[in-house]
Design a protein around this motif. Structure first.
Motif, short mmCIF file in Angstrom:
data_model
loop_
_atom_site.label_atom_id
_atom_site.label_comp_id
_atom_site.label_asym_id
_atom_site.label_seq_id
_atom_site.Cartn_x
_atom_site.Cartn_y
_atom_site.Cartn_z
N THR A 1 6.89 -111.42 2.70
CA THR A 1 5.76 -112.26 2.72
C THR A 1 4.32 -112.17 3.89
N GLU A 2 4.86 -111.30 4.53
CA GLU A 2 3.23 -110.75 5.23
C GLU A 2 2.23 -110.96 5.51
N TRP A 3 1.92 -110.68 4.44
CA TRP A 3 0.52 -110.50 3.44
C TRP A 3 0.09 -111.97 2.74
N ASN A 4 1.35 -112.98 2.21
CA ASN A 4 0.69 -114.15 1.38
C ASN A 4 -0.45 -114.68 2.00
N GLY A 5 -1.06 -114.55 1.17
CA GLY A 5 -2.56 -115.44 1.11
C GLY A 5 -3.79 -114.61 2.45
N LYS A 6 -3.80 -113.54 2.38
CA LYS A 6 -4.62 -112.81 3.17
C LYS A 6 -5.18 -112.06 2.29
N LEU A 7 -4.13 -111.96 0.79
CA LEU A 7 -4.99 -110.61 0.12
C LEU A 7 -5.95 -110.80 -0.50
#
Length: 459
Positions: free
Chosen positions: A195-201
């Motif tokens: 989930t480290e990229w959630n809300g960042k892409l």
């Protein structure tokens, strides 16, 4: 009495020549090994990156697609919806709450918060006879709350019978707003995936997916195809018309798909693109509108009867209308289910407007538990049986691309013992033409194992 066989004497040189010929036929020596695939055209089965590398990155984002291409995907799969300003965006669902950070954004952005749809839908009676539970529910939920006001569909959030009241609709945002205000999150098996990229892409357009495929293809010196779905066509068209993207009765959604194909020079039979849909009316319209690109009829289902491996299409709830049959059939009063498409007659009908089918996995390999135990589920499956669908589809001249292959143990039948490669191999051995997977690397690894398996077979 059988006549005696003629006698031959081989010289040493003759014996060596015969041995060399046999070795060559077996693939030994320096001769290249011929691999015989059982696919429709005899080529290796295709690994289709389902929404990109969605097992590791927020689906249908640039990173998900680029990572899928880097992992060896043959095709990049996307779902298409239409934005408020009539653009095609790469998103799986029409609602945004489960695959974007829209709820978080709404906490500090009053404009986004105000777009939450809270108006309930209305119940509509089905047009076909309902004589009992076997026929499913007698009514379904609709967003057609005011027949005299086409714009009224912009108030509820009911998508092909599926209620998503108190969520945000993709058709209430422009493409630029989706790109700049929101970002993607992991959707399927979210608790088991990074989930480290959630809300960042950022969210991206359908055009950007095509651009990624072209750029990565040039970089890697190979062709990478795009596999695009017209998602919820009826809903998208009604929303688009209400947003001023087309006149009443028109099909602005499919018209935008045609424009996309033509803009990119992809409207040819051999172009590196497939257009897929669960709804045959969408594919039929595209054909009439001049689509020459390859089309695929997706075939859904609701559940499995683990006692005999048969499919369940009719349920006692809204899933009858969501995954039991194309929504256009419900609207037309057609009580058939997706199961009708799996018959020889159904396949012959599909061949008139499509080049392939995309069935759910258990429609290809029946899953059952033998001996059956009450309450048994996917984890208990110990028997797989070829339904004959691939052979019948190939006989009809249709390719078969099945969905969706995932790595998580909870997504695997018990017979595979937690090894996703074994699931891929089971379908490769049947001659499947392509597989949709959230984990591109696993699909590529499984195909390599299958190739080695074929090479090891005796001539």
């Amino acid at each position: 009495m059988k006549p005696s066989m003629p006698q031959f004497r081989l010289s040493a040189l003759g014996a060596m020549l015969l041995f060399a010929l046999a070795l060559s036929a077996c693939g030994g020596g320096d001769a290249p090994q011929e691999i015989r695939y059982q696919t429709l055209d005899g080529t290796p089965p295709q690994v289709i990156a389902h929404r990109g590398l969605s097992g590791l990155y927020p689906e249908q984002t640039r990173m998900a697609y680029e990572k899928a291409a880097d992992a060896g995907a043959d095709m990049l799969e996307l779902d298409m919806h239409m934005t408020r300003d009539c653009q095609l965006v790469a998103r799986h669902n029409a609602w945004l709450g489960d695959s974007t950070n829209v709820a978080e954004v709404a906490k500090t952005n009053a404009g986004v918060a105000a777009r939450k749809r809270t108006t309930p839908g209305v119940w509509v009676d089905v047009k076909y006879p309902v004589n009992g539970p076997a026929d499913g529910p007698a009514r379904y939920l609709s967003d057609q709350i005011d027949a005299n006001d086409p714009k009224s569909v912009l108030k509820p959030l009911v998508v092909d019978g599926e209620d998503h009241t108190n969520d945000w609709s993709i058709s209430d945002f422009t493409l630029d707003e989706l790109r700049t205000l929101l970002a993607g999150t992991i959707l399927d098996n979210a608790s088991e995936r990074p989930t480290e990229w959630n809300g960042k892409l950022p969210l991206i357009s359908a055009q950007e997916v095509i651009d990624i495929a072209v750029a990565k293809g040039k970089e890697q010196k190979r062709s990478i195809a795009v596999y695009a779905e017209t998602k919820n066509p009826y809903w998208n068209n009604q929303q688009a018309i209400a947003n001023g993207c087309g006149a009443p009765g028109s099909r602005p959604f499919e018209d935008a798909v045609m424009a996309l194909l033509k803009k990119n020079g992809l409207n040819t039979k051999d172009a590196p693109i497939y257009i897929q849909s669960f709804d045959p009316e969408s594919l039929k319209y595209l054909r009439k509108a001049g689509m020459q690109a390859k089309g695929v009829q997706l075939i859904d289902g609701n559940d499995i009867n683990y006692q005999d491996g048969s499919m369940v299409y009719i349920t006692n709830d809204e899933w009858t209308f969501i995954s039991g049959r194309p929504y256009s059939w419900t609207l037309a009063g057609d009580a058939r289910t997706f199961g009708a498409m799996l018959t020889p007659a159904g396949l012959a009908e599909i061949k008139q407007y499509a080049d392939g089918i995309g069935p759910w996995k258990p429609e290809v390999l029946a899953h059952s538990v033998v001996p059956y135990k009450a309450g048994a589920g996917l984890k208990d499956v110990n028997t797989l049986k070829d339904t004959g669908l691939i052979a019948n589809a190939h006989k009809a001249g249709l390719v078969v691309h099945s969905f969706t292959f995932r790595n998580e143990p909870g997504r695997l039948a018990g017979i595979y013992k937690g090894d996703p490669v074994q699931e891929f191999l089971a379908y490769f051995r049947l001659g499947i033409d392509g597989v949709f997977t959230d984990f591109t690397s696993t699909g590529v690894k499984a195909r390599e194992a299958y190739e080695q398996e074929l090479k090891a077979k005796p001539f």
